[in-house]
Enzyme design. Structure first.
Site, mmCIF file in Angstrom:
data_model
loop_
_atom_site.group_PDB
_atom_site.id
_atom_site.type_symbol
_atom_site.label_atom_id
_atom_site.label_comp_id
_atom_site.label_asym_id
_atom_site.label_seq_id
_atom_site.Cartn_x
_atom_site.Cartn_y
_atom_site.Cartn_z
ATOM 1 N N HIS A 99 -50.258 -4.643 0.771
ATOM 2 C CA HIS A 99 -49.423 -5.833 0.597
ATOM 3 C C HIS A 99 -47.980 -5.625 1.030
ATOM 4 C CE1 HIS A 99 -50.005 -9.796 -1.831
ATOM 5 N NE2 HIS A 99 -49.405 -10.005 -0.678
ATOM 6 N N ASP A 126 -52.853 -13.160 -6.328
ATOM 7 C CA ASP A 126 -52.690 -11.735 -6.605
ATOM 8 C C ASP A 126 -52.769 -11.491 -8.109
ATOM 9 O OD1 ASP A 126 -51.755 -9.030 -6.605
ATOM 10 O OD2 ASP A 126 -50.461 -9.437 -4.894
ATOM 11 N N HIS A 128 -50.926 -9.179 -9.310
ATOM 12 C CA HIS A 128 -49.587 -8.650 -9.557
ATOM 13 C C HIS A 128 -48.533 -9.578 -8.976
ATOM 14 C CE1 HIS A 128 -52.509 -5.318 -9.103
ATOM 15 N NE2 HIS A 128 -51.894 -4.810 -10.155
ATOM 16 N N ASP A 130 -45.519 -8.503 -7.667
ATOM 17 C CA ASP A 130 -44.903 -7.862 -6.495
ATOM 18 C C ASP A 130 -43.436 -8.237 -6.327
ATOM 19 O OD1 ASP A 130 -47.371 -6.735 -5.985
ATOM 20 O OD2 ASP A 130 -47.946 -8.200 -4.474
ATOM 21 N N HIS A 143 -45.725 -1.672 -1.912
ATOM 22 C CA HIS A 143 -46.537 -2.890 -1.863
ATOM 23 C C HIS A 143 -46.279 -3.774 -3.077
ATOM 24 C CE1 HIS A 143 -50.355 -1.160 -4.126
ATOM 25 N NE2 HIS A 143 -49.241 -0.885 -4.754
ATOM 26 N N ASP A 228 -54.464 -11.409 -1.739
ATOM 27 C CA ASP A 228 -54.732 -10.015 -2.085
ATOM 28 C C ASP A 228 -56.162 -9.914 -2.616
ATOM 29 O OD1 ASP A 228 -54.837 -7.503 -3.604
ATOM 30 O OD2 ASP A 228 -52.642 -7.484 -3.525
ATOM 31 N N ASP A 230 -57.260 -8.143 -4.838
ATOM 32 C CA ASP A 230 -57.329 -8.043 -6.304
ATOM 33 C C ASP A 230 -57.056 -9.368 -7.016
ATOM 34 O OD1 ASP A 230 -54.523 -8.329 -6.674
ATOM 35 O OD2 ASP A 230 -54.196 -6.176 -6.750
ATOM 36 N N GLU A 273 -54.834 -5.694 1.243
ATOM 37 C CA GLU A 273 -55.322 -4.705 0.275
ATOM 38 C C GLU A 273 -56.817 -4.405 0.387
ATOM 39 O OE1 GLU A 273 -53.594 -2.686 -1.516
ATOM 40 O OE2 GLU A 273 -51.595 -3.583 -1.541
#
Length: 309
Positions: A99, A126, A128, A130, A143, A228, A230, A273
């Site tokens: 990322h 995502d 997260h 970030d 990332h 992403d 995830d 990712e």
């Protein structure tokens, strides 16, 4: 969906974290049939191959945990320019890569939107947020910093100056479920549209996304989507080094993509990712290709408007 010229840009970024493997992502998407899925929908595809980062020399960072700073800066330079070059010609699809590539892709697309005189928005799919900076990250993995960079947070010494700062109020983070203390504190001070998994559990995924897309449409905004792996639950998308249980289901992922297609607002896309080394017989790469196809108009069943007269 109207015919679109899709520009595939390979970004084998593998320096934003320490667990290696994302450099294989772009070719995994190609092997999984991304170009074929796009052309089957009536769109055209141009594959620019895989980019390489600019060569950069920087001093050691005061935060000794920061990993591969120079390489991350080099990728940011390369990808920001690639985004600005490709955006006038079609729909850039950046094939990651971790990322950290979004430091460049989002910065470049925001600069393109500014030059075009249109508001810029970003949808962050995502687990997260970030939103770290190189100074606030404990892991040193960059990332986790692209949102922090593009909104203009301090601490990105050595990176290209952000010429078109992204308004935090124009960012929607959908699917959050792993946010650390410094990120949580930063988000509390901003107007980012945070849609975590509890809110999705309570409201469903459609309502908050529809409200965000309505805002984009109301001002004819340009929308960058950063997907992403995830964002999805690891049970359906295992090929990621940052697995967090409780993510989006396959059906929720497709609904998001179908809504994005219906909106007509998407002007660029990150696929990030994917670590093929961690995949199960290409399962994750194939799902990401299918989600991209949904974004570009694939439907299980089209629903024509019926007359009740």
């Amino acid at each position: 969906m109207k015919q679109t010229h899709c520009i595939l840009i390979g970004a084998p970024v593998d320096c934003g974290k320490r667990r290696r493997g994302c450099l294989m992502g772009p070719d995994a998407y190609r092997t999984a049939g991304l170009a074929e899925a796009i052309t089957a929908l009536g769109h055209t595809v141009e594959d620019l191959g895989n980019l390489t980062p600019a060569s950069v020399t920087v001093p050691d960072h005061p935060n000794s945990a920061v990993h591969k700073l120079a390489e991350n800066i080099g990728w940011t330079q390369t990808l920001a320019q690639a985004a600005r070059d490709a955006a006038p010609l079609g729909l850039p699809i950046f094939l990651g890569g971790d990322h950290a590539l979004a430091l460049g892709t989002v910065a470049g697309m925001a600069a393109h939107a500014q030059a075009a005189g249109r508001p810029f928005f970003a949808l962050w799919l995502d687990a997260h947020s970030d939103i770290h900076t190189p100074y606030t990250t404990d892991s040193g993995n960059l990332h986790g910093t692209p949102v922090g960079y593009v909104i203009g947070r301090d601490g990105f010494d050595g990176f290209p100056p952000v010429t078109a700062r992204v308004d935090p109020a124009n960012i929607c983070m959908l699917g959050l479920r792993s946010v650390d203390g410094p990120e949580h504190a930063a988000l509390l001070d901003m107007d980012v549209d945070v849609v975590d998994m509890r809110r999705i559990d309570e409201e469903g995924i459609r309502a908050p996304l529809a409200a965000f897309l309505d805002r984009v449409a109301a001002v004819d905004g340009m929308l960058h989507v950063s997907l992403d792996v995830d964002f999805l639950d690891p049970s359906v998308a295992p090929a990621v080094g940052t697995t967090v249980p409780g993510g989006a289901t396959v059906r929720e992922g497709h609904l998001v993509m179908e809504m994005l297609c219906d909106s007509g607002s998407v002007t660029s896309l990150d696929l990030v990712e994917l670590n093929p080394f961690l995949d199960d017989r290409g399962k994750t790469a194939s799902l990401m290709v299918d989600l991209t196809a949904s974004l570009l108009g694939r439907r299980v069943f089209d629903r024509p408007t019926r007359s009740h007269g």
